[in-house]
Design an enzyme around this catalytic site. Sequence first.
Site, short mmCIF file in Angstrom:
data_model
loop_
_atom_site.label_atom_id
_atom_site.label_comp_id
_atom_site.label_asym_id
_atom_site.label_seq_id
_atom_site.Cartn_x
_atom_site.Cartn_y
_atom_site.Cartn_z
N HIS A 105 -47.76 6.13 86.32
CA HIS A 105 -46.55 6.42 85.54
C HIS A 105 -45.91 5.20 84.89
O HIS A 105 -44.69 5.16 84.68
CB HIS A 105 -45.51 7.15 86.42
CG HIS A 105 -44.54 7.97 85.61
ND1 HIS A 105 -43.30 8.36 86.08
CD2 HIS A 105 -44.63 8.46 84.35
CE1 HIS A 105 -42.67 9.06 85.17
NE2 HIS A 105 -43.45 9.13 84.09
N CYS A 164 -38.15 7.27 88.25
CA CYS A 164 -39.42 6.84 88.85
C CYS A 164 -40.12 5.73 88.07
O CYS A 164 -40.47 4.69 88.64
CB CYS A 164 -40.35 8.04 89.03
SG CYS A 164 -40.32 9.25 87.71
#
Length: 297
Positions: free
Chosen positions: A112, A53
């Site tokens: 993130h 991710c």
Amino acid sequence: MTAVRRPNVILILADDMGFADLGHMGSEIKTPNIDAMAKQGAVLTSMYNCARCCPTRASLLTGLYPHKACIGHMGANLGTAAYQGFLREDTATIAERLRANGYRTLMAGKWHVGGALWAKRIHTWRSGDPDRPTPLQRGFDRFYGILDGVTHFFSPHAIFEDEHRIDVSPTDYYFTDAITDKAIHMIEESVSLAQPFFLYLAHAAPHWPMHAHEQDIARYEDVYSKGWDAIRTARHEEMRSRGVLQHRWDISPRDPDAPAWTDAAHRDWEASRMAVYAAMVDRMDQSIGRVVKALKR
């Protein structure tokens, strides 16, 4: 001279989802809103991601390979520039470039790309420090979502709005729904300001933990009882019949770490787990449909 109207831009990212999970690609999961966009637009025949991710998000935001963006692995700083775990300061994000050209830049979902932030050690977070950049420090005017890489969908440990941590309802919260609500609100604000906008709708679904609404899970209650071997074969055959594969390749061997369905232990539990995953994708598609409806309105 007539001024050129600048288009609004929305970039939607799913997290850890396979391309064969979409209805348009032959999946049994119901994704009518994404399917409609695929039919009305363009489906790429060659598409790449970076396997995890945060490296993928780093590339998407900067246009660089993840090691060049300084997130070659995950969020932890491994001691070299390529593996520092947060976006490098001497490159521009898409939000920074668009904001400099008059766009209102919006983000809802999962960041993130801002260093190591451990969910169980929120008291140690230094969000906003040079090695913990936040969305507002990298070009976004508005942000709602999570700074780290994973959250409980019904009871998140740390939700941020712009630069501030906020409390959320303990009884009727679901992260996919919440970021959609906020994204629509941000769009409405931009329309009221008559300003072109860029929205980065960065889903956490269907990344673990496996959490979904009961009514969505019920739609897939018996779908996966036939097992993963039958499901993947059916998907492959459907993709071949639709002509969505670039080449008519044969189905790949089953992952050696996965047993044949007939040999799998706890098959009822495995089938229910696949149903929850499908429900997460289904709900994400529903949320995208709500965004499209708001745009049309």
